[in-house]
Design a protein around this motif. Structure first.
Motif, PDB file in Angstrom:
ATOM      1  N   GLY A   1      29.049  48.399 -75.729  1.00  0.00           N
ATOM      2  CA  GLY A   1      27.596  48.248 -75.802  1.00  0.00           C
ATOM      3  C   GLY A   1      26.918  48.550 -74.484  1.00  0.00           C
ATOM      4  O   GLY A   1      25.746  48.202 -74.284  1.00  0.00           O
TER       5      GLY A   1
ATOM      6  N   ASP B   1      27.231  54.158 -73.239  1.00  0.00           N
ATOM      7  CA  ASP B   1      27.946  54.488 -74.484  1.00  0.00           C
ATOM      8  C   ASP B   1      27.260  55.627 -75.222  1.00  0.00           C
ATOM      9  O   ASP B   1      26.051  55.564 -75.506  1.00  0.00           O
ATOM     10  CB  ASP B   1      27.975  53.265 -75.417  1.00  0.00           C
ATOM     11  CG  ASP B   1      29.063  52.278 -75.032  1.00  0.00           C
ATOM     12  OD1 ASP B   1      29.727  52.491 -74.013  1.00  0.00           O
ATOM     13  OD2 ASP B   1      29.235  51.292 -75.781  1.00  0.00           O
TER      14      ASP B   1
ATOM     15  N   VAL C   1      25.364  51.925 -81.916  1.00  0.00           N
ATOM     16  CA  VAL C   1      25.224  50.525 -82.332  1.00  0.00           C
ATOM     17  C   VAL C   1      25.756  50.371 -83.757  1.00  0.00           C
ATOM     18  O   VAL C   1      26.528  49.455 -84.068  1.00  0.00           O
ATOM     19  CB  VAL C   1      23.747  50.067 -82.223  1.00  0.00           C
ATOM     20  CG1 VAL C   1      23.587  48.662 -82.789  1.00  0.00           C
ATOM     21  CG2 VAL C   1      23.285  50.116 -80.769  1.00  0.00           C
TER      22      VAL C   1
ATOM     23  N   ARG D   1      29.505  50.645 -83.825  1.00  0.00           N
ATOM     24  CA  ARG D   1      30.134  49.392 -83.411  1.00  0.00           C
ATOM     25  C   ARG D   1      30.088  48.360 -84.553  1.00  0.00           C
ATOM     26  O   ARG D   1      31.075  47.682 -84.829  1.00  0.00           O
ATOM     27  CB  ARG D   1      29.404  48.850 -82.179  1.00  0.00           C
ATOM     28  CG  ARG D   1      30.063  47.631 -81.572  1.00  0.00           C
ATOM     29  CD  ARG D   1      29.390  47.256 -80.259  1.00  0.00           C
ATOM     30  NE  ARG D   1      28.106  46.615 -80.423  1.00  0.00           N
ATOM     31  CZ  ARG D   1      26.961  47.036 -79.865  1.00  0.00           C
ATOM     32  NH1 ARG D   1      26.937  48.122 -79.140  1.00  0.00           N
ATOM     33  NH2 ARG D   1      25.836  46.376 -80.057  1.00  0.00           N
ATOM     34  N   ARG D   2      28.945  48.310 -85.263  1.00  0.00           N
ATOM     35  CA  ARG D   2      28.809  47.353 -86.368  1.00  0.00           C
ATOM     36  C   ARG D   2      29.856  47.643 -87.444  1.00  0.00           C
ATOM     37  O   ARG D   2      30.515  46.751 -87.959  1.00  0.00           O
ATOM     38  CB  ARG D   2      27.399  47.419 -86.966  1.00  0.00           C
ATOM     39  CG  ARG D   2      26.301  46.951 -85.998  1.00  0.00           C
ATOM     40  CD  ARG D   2      24.932  46.931 -86.653  1.00  0.00           C
ATOM     41  NE  ARG D   2      24.747  45.744 -87.485  1.00  0.00           N
ATOM     42  CZ  ARG D   2      24.765  45.734 -88.810  1.00  0.00           C
ATOM     43  NH1 ARG D   2      24.929  46.844 -89.472  1.00  0.00           N
ATOM     44  NH2 ARG D   2      24.622  44.606 -89.456  1.00  0.00           N
TER      45      ARG D   2
ATOM     46  N   LYS E   1      27.901  39.378 -80.531  1.00  0.00           N
ATOM     47  CA  LYS E   1      27.760  39.968 -79.192  1.00  0.00           C
ATOM     48  C   LYS E   1      29.103  39.866 -78.463  1.00  0.00           C
ATOM     49  O   LYS E   1      29.412  38.860 -77.840  1.00  0.00           O
ATOM     50  CB  LYS E   1      26.678  39.216 -78.384  1.00  0.00           C
ATOM     51  CG  LYS E   1      25.305  39.264 -79.044  1.00  0.00           C
ATOM     52  CD  LYS E   1      24.577  40.561 -78.695  1.00  0.00           C
ATOM     53  CE  LYS E   1      23.240  40.654 -79.385  1.00  0.00           C
ATOM     54  NZ  LYS E   1      23.301  41.073 -80.793  1.00  0.00           N
TER      55      LYS E   1
ATOM     56  N   TRP F   1      30.900  41.775 -75.669  1.00  0.00           N
ATOM     57  CA  TRP F   1      30.828  42.862 -74.689  1.00  0.00           C
ATOM     58  C   TRP F   1      32.162  43.094 -74.008  1.00  0.00           C
ATOM     59  O   TRP F   1      32.435  44.172 -73.524  1.00  0.00           O
ATOM     60  CB  TRP F   1      29.725  42.612 -73.660  1.00  0.00           C
ATOM     61  CG  TRP F   1      29.910  41.374 -72.823  1.00  0.00           C
ATOM     62  CD1 TRP F   1      29.452  40.121 -73.119  1.00  0.00           C
ATOM     63  CD2 TRP F   1      30.621  41.249 -71.584  1.00  0.00           C
ATOM     64  NE1 TRP F   1      29.833  39.226 -72.146  1.00  0.00           N
ATOM     65  CE2 TRP F   1      30.539  39.889 -71.183  1.00  0.00           C
ATOM     66  CE3 TRP F   1      31.300  42.141 -70.763  1.00  0.00           C
ATOM     67  CZ2 TRP F   1      31.136  39.408 -70.016  1.00  0.00           C
ATOM     68  CZ3 TRP F   1      31.895  41.668 -69.596  1.00  0.00           C
ATOM     69  CH2 TRP F   1      31.805  40.316 -69.233  1.00  0.00           C
TER      70      TRP F   1
END
Ligand SMILES: NC(=O)c1ccc[n+]([C@@H]2O[C@H](COP(=O)([O-])OP(=O)(O)OC[C@H]3O[C@@H](n4cnc5c(N)ncnc54)[C@H](O)[C@@H]3O)[C@@H](O)[C@H]2O)c1
Length: 361
Positions: free
Chosen positions: A269, A273, A290, A293-294, A307, A309
């Protein structure tokens, strides 16, 4: 199974990232940090403030390894102290999570690999880049063959010089060859060496140049041309620079029918990226990182909006699950050995000024 009870040996800079990962996994009920060892009590206190508490505190890692409440040991000391701790963990039979590099010199790496294989303990090495959603997506593209075979790549790795003379408060063992064993290539870009082996198969030959611009006894620039057994060829350029705050890995891969460019940083994140996919006759597709990643989190049964990281979270989660399921975690000690073999061939080539073969044992 109840939580995996972990003990950290070494409570310095990167142990804080491990602790942040463990704090999240404690919320999941998967692991618990029960012990920490460091000659510096302030380091243990810092870790305890991140995870909530640490019940058993030791000045000496030997006491932690023999502590009955510790199920698995995480070795996070400066690299030159890994050997002693790892060999004791081998004797104890407990599972081991070992930070990279395994050791400053390749002969000790080989000794460590052999001891782990001989005793058969479960071992995962800290190449957390494999768990980054963007790197995982690139590997999926390669494995699917959707863009054809990978042909060549260029990888640029850079990071501010992680030493006290450049970054206030940082320890300085990394700028000493006798302590670190190597600079930008061994200490940092061994991550990239592991990633390249993971993406393109084992590297077999390398030609390399190194420089020491800052004047330390280890290199801060290394440029490698690498050939893999698969036929893929590429360049790795790694730089420890004086730009504090800068830390980036950019990888461009060219396929028979496409190109992929990715940029990542130390944390999932990060603003750096990015991922771009170019297919024939189409505008380049800039991936929504994003959303990527989800989807990556959801595919692993994780809350997509959590969250996370520190990607040490994913590494420790994989480690705990491998122990629970009684299978080998990844990356294994043999994966680490292969990354070390590539680094070693790079140094050999830089010294001899001719290409060097990468040991395949
Ligand atoms: N995976 C990664 O991305 C990553 C990132 C940074 C560092 N690392 C690796 O992690 C290791 C630690 O790096 P760091 O930056 O945290 O170092 P550091 O110098 O910040 O901290 C090391 C800690 O270990 C303690 N220590 C020293 N000798 C010890 C011993 N014998 N027993 C127990 N504790 C001892 C020190 O007091 C210190 O608190 C190194 O091998 C490094 O290469 C990995």
């Amino acid at each position: 199974m109840s939580e995996l009870r972990l003990g950290f040996i070494g409570c310095g800079m990167i142990a804080s990232a491990h602790a942040a990962a463990v704090r999240l996994l404690q919320e999941d009920g998967l692991v618990r940090l029960v012990a920490a060892a460091d000659p510096d009590p302030a380091g243990i206190e810092r870790i305890a403030s991140i995870t909530g508490d640490v019940e058993h505190r030791f000045a000496d890692g030997r006491d932690l390894i023999s502590c009955d409440d510790v199920d698995a040991v995480v070795v996070i000391t400066p690299t030159r102290f890994h050997r002693e701790a790892i060999l004791l963990v081998c004797d104890s039979g407990k599972p081991l999570f070992a930070e990279k590099p395994l050791a400053p010199t390749f002969d000790v790496v080989t000794e460590i690999r052999d001891a782990i294989v001989k005793t058969g303990i479960t071992c995962q090495v800290g190449f957390q880049s494999r768990f980054h959603p963007i790197n995982r997506k690139l590997r999926a593209i390669i494995e699917s063959g959707e863009l054809g075979a990978p042909m060549g790549y260029t990888l640029r790795d850079d990071q501010y010089w992680p030493t006290g003379a450049v970054v206030e408060g940082h320890t300085s063992w990394r700028s000493e060859r006798s302590e670190a064993g190597g600079g930008a290539l061994l200490e940092h870009s061994i991550h990239s060496c592991d990633l390249l082996n993971w993406l393109f198969g084992p590297a077999v030959e390398v030609f390399a140049k190194t420089r020491s611009v800052f004047g330390y006894s280890v290199e801060d620039v290394a440029a490698l041309t690498i050939e893999h057994a698969s036929g893929v060829v590429g360049n790795l350029v790694t730089i420890f620079n004086g730009v504090q705050g800068r830390e980036e890995r950019r990888l461009e891969v060219f396929f028979e029918r496409g190109a992929v460019e990715i940029t990542t940083d130390f944390v999932v994140g990060a603003p750096e990226d990015s991922m771009l996919i170019q297919r024939p006759g189409e505008p380049a597709e800039r991936i929504d990182v994003v959303e990527l990643r989800r989807q990556d989190f959801a595919s692993q049964g994780l809350d997509p909006d959590r969250k996370v990281w520190v990607y040490q979270y994913h590494a420790h989660r994989a480690f705990a699950e491998a122990i629970r399921a009684n299978h080998d975690p990844s990356p294994t000690v043999q994966d680490a050995y292969r990354a070390h073999a590539l680094v070693e061939a790079g140094y050999q080539s830089a010294r001899s000024r001719v290409p060097a073969s990468v040991l395949q044992t």
